[in-house]
Design an enzyme around this catalytic site. Structure first.
Site, PDB file in Angstrom:
ATOM      1  N   ASP A 159      65.302  39.791  39.052  1.00 32.28           N
ATOM      2  CA  ASP A 159      66.602  38.911  39.512  1.00 32.28           C
ATOM      3  C   ASP A 159      67.324  37.795  38.681  1.00 32.28           C
ATOM      4  O   ASP A 159      66.772  37.222  37.553  1.00 32.28           O
ATOM      5  CB  ASP A 159      66.189  37.777  40.610  1.00 32.28           C
ATOM      6  CG  ASP A 159      66.524  36.888  41.410  1.00 32.28           C
ATOM      7  OD1 ASP A 159      67.853  36.603  41.372  1.00 32.28           O
ATOM      8  OD2 ASP A 159      65.994  35.988  41.927  1.00 32.28           O
ATOM      9  N   GLY A 211      75.675  41.022  44.019  1.00 25.10           N
ATOM     10  CA  GLY A 211      76.768  42.097  43.968  1.00 25.10           C
ATOM     11  C   GLY A 211      77.438  41.450  43.326  1.00 25.10           C
ATOM     12  O   GLY A 211      78.955  42.123  43.093  1.00 25.10           O
ATOM     13  N   ASP A 232      71.858  35.455  49.030  1.00 25.20           N
ATOM     14  CA  ASP A 232      70.679  35.265  49.555  1.00 25.20           C
ATOM     15  C   ASP A 232      70.835  35.167  51.230  1.00 25.20           C
ATOM     16  O   ASP A 232      71.664  34.243  51.463  1.00 25.20           O
ATOM     17  CB  ASP A 232      70.090  34.090  49.727  1.00 25.20           C
ATOM     18  CG  ASP A 232      69.096  34.527  48.073  1.00 25.20           C
ATOM     19  OD1 ASP A 232      69.673  34.636  47.683  1.00 25.20           O
ATOM     20  OD2 ASP A 232      68.479  33.596  47.831  1.00 25.20           O
TER      21      ASP A 232
HETATM   22  C1  GAL Z   1      66.856  34.572  44.606  1.00 28.44           C
HETATM   23  C2  GAL Z   1      66.516  36.213  45.598  1.00 28.44           C
HETATM   24  C3  GAL Z   1      65.885  35.384  46.104  1.00 28.44           C
HETATM   25  C4  GAL Z   1      64.248  35.399  45.770  1.00 28.44           C
HETATM   26  C5  GAL Z   1      65.053  34.017  44.940  1.00 28.44           C
HETATM   27  C6  GAL Z   1      63.245  33.968  44.163  1.00 28.44           C
HETATM   28  O1  GAL Z   1      67.946  34.909  43.694  1.00 28.44           O
HETATM   29  O2  GAL Z   1      68.166  35.639  45.510  1.00 28.44           O
HETATM   30  O3  GAL Z   1      65.799  37.083  46.664  1.00 28.44           O
HETATM   31  O4  GAL Z   1      64.124  35.812  44.826  1.00 28.44           O
HETATM   32  O5  GAL Z   1      65.468  33.856  44.127  1.00 28.44           O
HETATM   33  O6  GAL Z   1      63.564  32.038  43.440  1.00 28.44           O
END
Ligand code: GAL
Length: 408
Positions: A159, A211, A232
């Site tokens: 991420d 994306g 998200d």
């Molecule tokens: C976001 C991600 C989520 C989750 C979250 C955790 O950036 O898109 O799916 O993983 O971080 O902190």
């Protein structure tokens, strides 16, 4: 993927390879072995984030594994048990990252999951910090990948998080280089892809960078099996439908071994109606999306279980042709989506995005069957027999009729 799509993707990948400027980091990276066999169909499983978020514990993960088995989810195909953000503790003086007190023994947890015929997934970031502020993998990619392999990890969600700040800084420092931020990001993703590949373990590599800069054009070149295409999801019809219907136009970039990921499922989290959750599941199946459930499995009721484990919806999602569906047409608040399936069949989703029920009539010629077709209603779990010209139904508000159509 059909021949045109295959050619399109091959062309795009070639274009990316030619276009991408060589950087010092790239020069040191070995070419990737073919990762397309790692996820021949979209990965299916469960992830902790959508329900447990930063409170997740070892006990929650074990319970999810137990319930995947006892509810029939595992046997329906949901095999990955993925811990999202917040499992990380501190790095020691040797650079080894330890899990935090909520995860006392990752090796034992992995064994518990594997003993149930399930697979084990984990989460990190190419930045110094994850989105929840925990330790990321920046500068420790190879050792983290080796540790995952030693733990028996089968899936890594990677991420972007704090790497975004480094990208912004580089952009400010090099205003004349329009690709500086993108190159930092792609290099970082390639670095972990190479590190995973060097472990020799089969690990699904899942990119999560919302994306930014069209990951569908370069995801395969960094060893990824899937990449998030959006920000998200949340447990709301507005957000889910914005993301889901917003995927139109991306079909050419998915195919066996590499999947567009419109984010994880919210089915069962309680804030959408059953019709809305059926829309969610239908869209994700038509989109050949990874199916990562995100609900509290210990509290799952029969309706949510039926939606998540509908065998026809799962068969559409997992169809061996690996061809992602596309919007065929829109008529006001009605959207008709079509996904080619193996054996000359197609899946057709008739979605009503409006606020009241809607009578619909779908011409079979328009979905590719001018000579008539046999229909199966996925949510009624019923064969409807043959129709020569058209199919009529009433689709509820925010709901869907999902059909499998075949000429025989
Ligand atoms: C976001 C991600 C989520 C989750 C979250 C955790 O950036 O898109 O799916 O993983 O971080 O902190």
């Amino acid at each position: 993927m059909n021949t045109t799509q295959t050619a399109l993707v091959a062309g795009l990948l070639a274009a990316v390879a030619v276009w991408a400027p060589a950087t010092a980091a790239e020069a040191t990276v070995q070419p990737f072995p073919d990762v397309s066999r790692i996820a021949p169909t979209p990965p299916m499983g469960w992830n902790s984030w959508n329900h447990f978020a930063e409170h997740v514990t070892d006990a929650d993960i074990r319970s999810a594994a137990d319930f995947l088995v006892s509810t029939g989810m595992r046997d329906a195909g949901y095999v990955y048990v993925n811990i999202d953000d917040t499992w990380q503790g501190k790095r020691d003086a040797h650079g080894v990252l330890h899990s935090n007190e909520r995860f006392p023994d990752m090796q034992a947890l992995s064994q518990y999951i594997h003993a149930k015929g399930l697979k084990f997934g984990i989460y990190s970031s190419p930045g110094a910090r994850t989105c929840a502020g925990y330790e990321g993998s920046l500068g420790h990619e190879a050792e983290d990948a080796r540790m995952y392999a030693a733990w028996g990890v089968d899936f890594l969600k990677y991420d972007l998080c704090s790497l975004r700040e480094d990208m912004k800084k580089a952009k400010a420092e090099h205003p004349d280089d329009p690709d500086v931020a993108k190159n930092i990001m792609i290099d970082a993703y390639r670095k972990m892809g190479a590190a995973l590949s060097a472990t020799g373990r089969t690990i699904v590599y899942s990119l999560c960078q919302y994306g930014v800069d069209q990951p569908w054009t370069w995801g395969p070149s960094v060893g990824a099996s899937m990449w998030r295409t959006t920000g998200d999801i949340s447990d709301s019809y507005a957000r889910m439908s914005k993301i889901g219907f917003g995927q139109a136009g991306l079909a050419a970039f998915a195919g066996a071994g590499h999947w567009n990921d419109p984010d994880m499922l919210e089915i069962g989290n309680g804030k959408m109606s059953e019709d809305e959750y059926r829309t969610h599941m239908s869209l994700w199946a038509l989109l050949a999306a990874p199916l990562l459930a995100g609900n509290d499995l210990s509290k799952m009721g029969p309706a949510d279980r039926q939606i998540l484990t509908n065998p026809d919806a799962i068969a559409i999602d997992q169809d061996s042709l690996g061809s992602q569906g596309e919007r065929l047409y829109r008529d006001g608040e009605l959207e008709v989506w079509r996904r080619p399936l193996s054996g000359g069949r197609v899946a057709v989703g008739v979605f009503n995005r409006g606020e009241s029920p809607r009578d619909v009539s779908i011409k079979l010629a328009r979905v590719g069957f001018p000579g008539g077709a046999s229909l199966r209603d996925v949510w009624k779990q019923k064969d409807l027999g043959r129709r020569s010209r058209s199919f009529k139904d009433t689709v509820p508000k925010h709901g869907v009729t999902l059909l499998i159509v075949s000429s025989r």
